[in-house]
Each structure stands twice: as C-alpha cells, then as structure tokens.
Motif scaffolding. Structure first.
Motif, mmCIF file in Angstrom:
data_model
loop_
_atom_site.group_PDB
_atom_site.id
_atom_site.type_symbol
_atom_site.label_atom_id
_atom_site.label_comp_id
_atom_site.label_asym_id
_atom_site.label_seq_id
_atom_site.Cartn_x
_atom_site.Cartn_y
_atom_site.Cartn_z
ATOM 1 N N GLU A 129 55.006 94.466 19.992
ATOM 2 C CA GLU A 129 55.842 93.788 18.995
ATOM 3 C C GLU A 129 57.058 94.620 18.620
ATOM 4 O OE1 GLU A 129 51.853 91.601 17.292
ATOM 5 O OE2 GLU A 129 52.785 93.198 16.123
ATOM 6 N N LEU A 130 56.958 95.941 18.781
ATOM 7 C CA LEU A 130 58.097 96.811 18.503
ATOM 8 C C LEU A 130 59.094 96.822 19.658
ATOM 9 C CD1 LEU A 130 56.211 99.848 16.915
ATOM 10 C CD2 LEU A 130 57.816 98.365 15.708
ATOM 11 N N ILE A 131 58.619 96.992 20.886
ATOM 12 C CA ILE A 131 59.551 97.155 22.012
ATOM 13 C C ILE A 131 59.863 95.833 22.727
ATOM 14 C CG2 ILE A 131 58.687 99.509 22.313
ATOM 15 C CD1 ILE A 131 57.429 98.633 24.942
ATOM 16 N N GLU A 132 59.080 94.789 22.474
ATOM 17 C CA GLU A 132 59.325 93.425 22.969
ATOM 18 C C GLU A 132 59.588 93.368 24.485
ATOM 19 O OE1 GLU A 132 61.114 91.229 19.081
ATOM 20 O OE2 GLU A 132 62.546 92.480 20.172
ATOM 21 N N PRO A 133 58.556 93.549 25.299
ATOM 22 C CA PRO A 133 58.726 93.566 26.766
ATOM 23 C C PRO A 133 58.783 92.175 27.383
ATOM 24 C CG PRO A 133 56.438 93.954 26.208
ATOM 25 C CD PRO A 133 57.169 93.851 24.899
ATOM 26 N N TYR A 134 59.840 91.428 27.106
ATOM 27 C CA TYR A 134 59.951 90.050 27.562
ATOM 28 C C TYR A 134 60.363 89.913 29.025
ATOM 29 C CZ TYR A 134 59.725 88.403 22.706
ATOM 30 O OH TYR A 134 59.326 88.127 21.428
ATOM 31 N N LYS A 136 49.960 88.816 27.033
ATOM 32 C CA LYS A 136 49.590 87.860 25.990
ATOM 33 C C LYS A 136 50.690 87.776 24.931
ATOM 34 C CE LYS A 136 44.569 87.922 26.346
ATOM 35 N NZ LYS A 136 43.293 88.074 25.621
ATOM 36 N N PHE A 137 51.322 88.901 24.625
ATOM 37 C CA PHE A 137 52.427 88.913 23.666
ATOM 38 C C PHE A 137 53.580 88.049 24.176
ATOM 39 C CE2 PHE A 137 56.636 90.703 22.848
ATOM 40 C CZ PHE A 137 56.716 90.571 21.465
ATOM 41 N N VAL A 138 53.925 88.233 25.450
ATOM 42 C CA VAL A 138 55.017 87.455 26.048
ATOM 43 C C VAL A 138 54.701 85.967 25.983
ATOM 44 C CG1 VAL A 138 56.235 86.956 28.198
ATOM 45 C CG2 VAL A 138 55.787 89.334 27.553
ATOM 46 N N GLU A 139 53.492 85.589 26.365
ATOM 47 C CA GLU A 139 53.101 84.182 26.364
ATOM 48 C C GLU A 139 53.056 83.610 24.953
ATOM 49 O OE1 GLU A 139 50.363 83.903 30.398
ATOM 50 O OE2 GLU A 139 49.408 84.520 28.529
ATOM 51 N N ALA A 140 52.604 84.423 23.991
ATOM 52 C CA ALA A 140 52.514 83.960 22.607
ATOM 53 C C ALA A 140 53.889 83.691 22.005
ATOM 54 C CB ALA A 140 51.765 84.980 21.758
ATOM 55 N N HIS A 141 54.917 84.321 22.557
ATOM 56 C CA HIS A 141 56.284 84.130 22.059
ATOM 57 C C HIS A 141 57.110 83.257 23.005
ATOM 58 C CE1 HIS A 141 54.895 87.541 19.674
ATOM 59 N NE2 HIS A 141 55.838 87.231 18.803
ATOM 60 N N SER A 142 56.395 82.404 23.744
ATOM 61 C CA SER A 142 57.041 81.421 24.639
ATOM 62 C C SER A 142 57.876 82.076 25.730
ATOM 63 C CB SER A 142 57.909 80.450 23.824
ATOM 64 O OG SER A 142 57.129 79.792 22.849
ATOM 65 N N GLY A 143 57.505 83.311 26.087
ATOM 66 C CA GLY A 143 58.194 83.977 27.178
ATOM 67 C C GLY A 143 57.574 83.609 28.513
ATOM 68 N N ASN A 144 58.139 84.127 29.586
ATOM 69 C CA ASN A 144 57.663 83.840 30.937
ATOM 70 C C ASN A 144 57.105 85.123 31.543
ATOM 71 O OD1 ASN A 144 57.207 83.108 33.570
ATOM 72 N ND2 ASN A 144 59.238 82.237 33.917
ATOM 73 N N LYS A 145 55.777 85.164 31.744
ATOM 74 C CA LYS A 145 55.158 86.390 32.249
ATOM 75 C C LYS A 145 55.627 86.723 33.663
ATOM 76 C CE LYS A 145 50.812 84.534 34.175
ATOM 77 N NZ LYS A 145 49.334 84.596 34.090
ATOM 78 N N LYS A 146 56.151 85.733 34.384
ATOM 79 C CA LYS A 146 56.636 85.977 35.738
ATOM 80 C C LYS A 146 57.905 86.834 35.738
ATOM 81 C CE LYS A 146 54.626 81.791 37.766
ATOM 82 N NZ LYS A 146 54.882 80.518 38.479
ATOM 83 N N LYS A 147 58.535 86.953 34.572
ATOM 84 C CA LYS A 147 59.730 87.788 34.464
ATOM 85 C C LYS A 147 59.394 89.258 34.201
ATOM 86 C CE LYS A 147 62.973 84.225 32.864
ATOM 87 N NZ LYS A 147 63.951 83.860 31.803
ATOM 88 N N VAL A 197 72.534 91.768 22.766
ATOM 89 C CA VAL A 197 71.578 91.536 23.842
ATOM 90 C C VAL A 197 70.941 90.163 23.682
ATOM 91 C CG1 VAL A 197 69.429 92.334 24.908
ATOM 92 C CG2 VAL A 197 71.060 93.998 24.016
ATOM 93 N N GLU A 198 70.836 89.441 24.800
ATOM 94 C CA GLU A 198 70.088 88.188 24.787
ATOM 95 C C GLU A 198 68.636 88.516 25.109
ATOM 96 O OE1 GLU A 198 69.753 83.820 26.949
ATOM 97 O OE2 GLU A 198 71.514 85.060 27.305
ATOM 98 N N GLN A 199 67.752 88.152 24.223
ATOM 99 C CA GLN A 199 66.343 88.500 24.380
ATOM 100 C C GLN A 199 65.486 87.275 24.136
ATOM 101 O OE1 GLN A 199 64.316 91.334 21.540
ATOM 102 N NE2 GLN A 199 64.470 92.687 23.297
ATOM 103 N N ASN A 200 64.821 86.829 25.173
ATOM 104 C CA ASN A 200 63.948 85.660 25.091
ATOM 105 C C ASN A 200 64.677 84.451 24.496
ATOM 106 O OD1 ASN A 200 61.413 84.544 25.685
ATOM 107 N ND2 ASN A 200 60.702 84.777 23.582
#
Length: 522
Positions: free
Chosen positions: A189-194, A214-225, A387-390
């Motif tokens: 949650e601190l470093i946000e590895p999206y 799980k963090f990425v998926e919970a924030h509607s991110g794409n784990k494939k990235k 920076v554009e992030q997620n």
C-alpha cells in the motif's frame, strides 16, 4: 474408500495442522514437519480445485471435455491424472505402498504441469520411511482441512504456523520466516506496485508476491502488468515458493535454482521498479573477509562489513532499483544507528537522497521474534514529477532533502492472544499520511504529529549524526508532567484495598472447605 463430503468433520486449519504434526512425532524430526504436511496439503488443495473445475466443465460443456487439459489451464487449474488425485490417495491410504503412491502422485502432477517444474519433492515420502499407520492417520487429518480460503495466503499461513511452533528446532535467528500478511499489505500500500518489475531478493515462501498481486487486483489493477522476479537460498523454501505461486497462477522468475543472493546472484542485471523484502535480521558471517570486496553492488559505497549483512541487503536493493524505482523492506532496529562502516554507508544513502521513509513497527508482529523492527522505504527519484498510476495522475513534490519518520508502536490489535496485527484502518492511516506527505499541496494535508510522525530535513538528520532512529526526531510527550500524584495514589490505594479484601475472603473460604471435610487448619 474415501470419505464422502457428508461424513467429513471440517476442522479449522490450525487445529488440523497441529493434529497433523502430532501424528509425526517419533517418525521424523520436527524440522521436517512442515515439509511433510505442506506437500500433502498441496496435493489436496490442487485436487479440490481440480474436482471443482471438472464438475464445472461437465455441467457446462459435457463429460467428453472433462479430460481436456486446456479447459483447466485456461483458468489456472492444474490437470491431475487419476493416480495423482486426492481421492485415489485416500482410497489407498492404508496400503503398505502408500508412501510410493504419494511420491508417484506428486511426480505425475509436476510432469503434467510445466509451471510446477522443480517445485515438488522428489521421492521424498519413500525416503522418510514413515510408519504406514502414522502416514494414514496424517492423511485423515489433512483430509479434514477446508481448502476454500481465497482471502489468505494458505501455504504461507501453514509455513508461518510451523515455523512459529517449531522455531526452537529450526530457523529462529536466521530470519527464515514468513512475513505476516498485514506487513506485506502495508508495504504494498505504500509503494503501490501496479505496473512494472517487482523483485524480492530473499523471497521465502513467496508471500510478498501473493499479497502484492492481491493488492493490485483489489485496486482494479492488471496483474499481467506486473513481472515478478525473486531468489531464495534454501532449497526446500525455494520449492515451497514455486508451489505457492504456481497454485495461484502467478508467473515468476525465481532463478534457475535455490542460491545465495550475495554469492550467486540469479538476476545480476535486473533493474526493478518495485522491491519488497524481509531479509534475515542481523545475518552474521554472510561473506568471508576477502569475498565480494569488489562486487559492483557496492559501487560508490563502502564495502558492507562481514559481521552483519544488513547493509549488504540494503546495497543489493539499491543496486537493483530502476531510475524511478521504489523499495520497501524490513530490517532490525539496530541498522538505524549502527556505527563504523554502517554509519558511513547510511550517511552516503542519506546524502544521495535515497531514503524516503523510516517506519518503526509494533512488537509481536511475527511468530518467531517479538522484537520491534523497522520498515525502510527507499526511492530512486524523489524529485517533483507527475506520474500516471493505475489510471490516476499523482503530482509528487520534491522531497530530496527530507525523510519521513513514523512510529507505529502504539498501533495494532491483538491477534491469536499473544500477537499483534496492523488492521486495515491502521494501515489506511499510515499510508494516507505517507502519500499526502509525498504530494503537491502537502501543507494542507500533512502535519507533524507528536508520537506518530515527523518530516525531517537533511540538515536536521546531519545535525543528529545521520542516525535514523525515529524517536530522535518525533516529538514525545512527557506524560509524567501531567500526572496528578495524589489522585493517582488514591486510585491505587482503593484498588489495593479491594484486592486485599478479596484475598482475605478467599482465605476464609478455603479454611471453611477444609473444616467441612474434617481437616480443620488450626
């Protein structure tokens, strides 16, 4: 025959694990318990998922497709040939060759699923020579475990449990333990590895990777990235990590084999966007005096001393960061103020503007150590930038000459009686402060809070001799000045009086009991 679902008594994972270990007493060393149980649990977990998928295929596409491997791999489910299914193992649980059947089942699963290459034990159970009755009894206990636990890192939980129970037999002091989920979540949650490369130089059972995805998926991110790279020195733990990731459909490059990160770096030229790690604390004799003295990872810094690997881990992490890379990792508190060579390296890190935040964590977060540890956040680019992030724009301010200190020792909630965990609310408070401090307009959203957080300038850190101990910067209130001594003593007087009255009553009751029994105490 195998038990039907209706006849099973489903027990908690912890209860089943303890009973499982109890079945092994006298047969194998305590250090082997977790490995014996984990592979069997993996077999059941994979079988349960396989059976669920098989049923879905039959209902949706018809029975003629139930043995089509593609219908399993598309949903990250392992295809299990008949001889590797849990039902087959349970049907033969009391046979004299059950150990061989288990080894065959594991071999067949690995052969049928390339993602598991090198993950499962080879001819392990046959070599252990466990009594057939004990092994059958162990299988019965594993059979009771409910594997439907989508919210947690199941294999990591089991690993953590066994390391906690048998810490005296193995691992304690070596740092070989699973990192609690709440800490991994806090780092993520601190470093946000999206989006980008995620690296862990001492990945253990792979729990950092599991929770990050799980963090990425919970924030509607794409784990494939997210591309995952890691390394682990202990072979059994290396296999466990591969098993843990494969069972969740997470692709990862953990190197060709289990190897020491310092002496056999499996990712020499890697530059990672995100690094998460929990290195062994205060690792002694990690290199010989004349070994690694010219290693490129120390370039521009003093060579880390042989007496303690803490700063070796720090410089390994620094060397792996991309130009905008950020890292979150744990170290023992001593690294904040060590003198000698460590001080010289710490001074260089601070002068180079790499240290973003230092966060003291509460005690009793880990199963295998009760010490308070530190979460370090390093950032290769603390300059002002957008920076554009997620899918969102973040406007960072220049923080090159600042370090954020936080003290979380008053936070956390009791967990399993003797442990502490950082709740979602705790973590939200911490990450909100951190991200507000990083961004433009922080004057409106961030302020120094006594006993919690403080933003220190480079000059302040320099003035204090480049120590990174948060209490040297964060303001602490002297509560003794605000105590009404007379009121406090009267309160204690009343409490003590009540305790003495209760003690006399208990004593009188005890004397009466003995008197009624005809054994009066005179």
């Amino acid at each position: 025959m195998a038990k039907t679902a209706k006849s099973k008594k489903i027990v908690s994972m912890e209860e089943a694990l303890w009973k499982s270990a109890d079945k092994l007493r006298g047969s194998v060393e305590p250090a082997e318990y977790k490995h014996v149980v984990l592979s069997l649990f993996f077999l059941k977990f994979a079988s349960d998922k396989f059976e669920t998928q098989r049923k879905m295929i039959a209902e949706k596409y018809g029975n003629k497709f139930v043995d089509n491997i593609a219908f399993y791999t598309k949903d990250n489910v392992f295809y299990l040939p008949a001889e590797s299914r849990w039902s087959y193992v349970m049907e033969n649980a009391k046979q004299d060759d059950i150990a061989l059947k288990i080894d065959t089942a594991l071999f067949t699963i690995e052969k049928s699923n390339p993602a598991l290459k090198g993950a499962l034990p080879d001819n392990y159970y046959s070599r252990l020579h466990i009594d057939t009755n004990k092994l059958a009894s162990l299988l019965d206990e594993i059979d009771k475990i409910n594997t439907d636990d989508s919210e947690n890192d199941i294999i990591g939980r089991i690993y953590e449990y066994f390391l906690g129970k048998f810490a005296l037999a193995e691992g304690k002091g070596k740092g070989e333990f699973y990192t609690p989920k709440c800490i991994v979540n806090l780092i993520a949650e601190l470093i946000e590895p999206y989006d980008g490369i995620l690296y862990d130089p001492c990945c253990g059972s792979g729990g950092m990777f599991v929770q990050s995805i799980k963090f990425v998926e919970a924030h509607s991110g794409n784990k494939k990235k997210v591309s995952i790279y890691g390394q682990e020195a202990i072979n059994t733990t290396f296999k466990l990590a591969k098993m843990n990731l494969a069972i969740r459909g997470i692709s990862a490059n953990l190197g060709e084999k289990a190897a020491n990160t310092f002496t056999n770096d499996q990712h020499k030229y890697l530059k990672a966007d995100f690094i998460m790690a929990n290195p062994p604390f205060n690792q002694k004799e990690w290199r010989a005096d004349n070994e690694l003295t010219n290693d490129p990872r120390w370039k521009g810094y003093e060579v880390p001393p042989t007496s303690n690997a803490n700063y070796g881990w720090i410089l390994n992490i620094v060397s792996k960061l991309s130009q905008n890379g950020v890292a979150g990792f744990l170290l023992a508190n001593g690294a904040l103020s060590d003198d000698g060579t460590e001080l010289k390296i710490r001074k260089q890190l601070i002068e180079n503007g790499l240290i973003e935040a230092i966060i003291i964590l509460p005690r009793n977060l880990f199963y295998t150590t009760d010490i308070s540890v530190t979460l370090w956040v390093l950032n290769k680019n603390k300059k002002a930038r957008v920076v554009e992030q997620n899918g969102k724009l973040k406007r960072y301010r220049n923080r090159e000459d600042e370090i954020l200190f936080m003290d979380l020792r008053q936070m956390g909630s009791p967990y399993e009686k003797k442990y502490i965990e950082l709740t979602a609310e705790d973590r939200a408070k911490v990450t909100s402060v951190y991200h507000n401090w990083q961004q433009e307009g922080y004057e409106e959203t961030y302020k120094n809070v006594p006993e919690f957080c403080y933003s220190a300038s480079f000059d302040e850190v320099k003035e204090k001799g480049f120590t990174l101990v948060p209490s040297r910067y964060i303001e602490f209130v002297n509560r003794d000045e605000n105590i009404d001594f007379d009121t406090k003593m009267k309160g204690l007087q009343a409490e003590l009086k009540e305790l003495l009255i209760e003690e006399e009553k208990s004593k009188a009751d005890l004397l009466e009991v003995f008197k009624e029994l005809g054994y009066e105490l005179t």
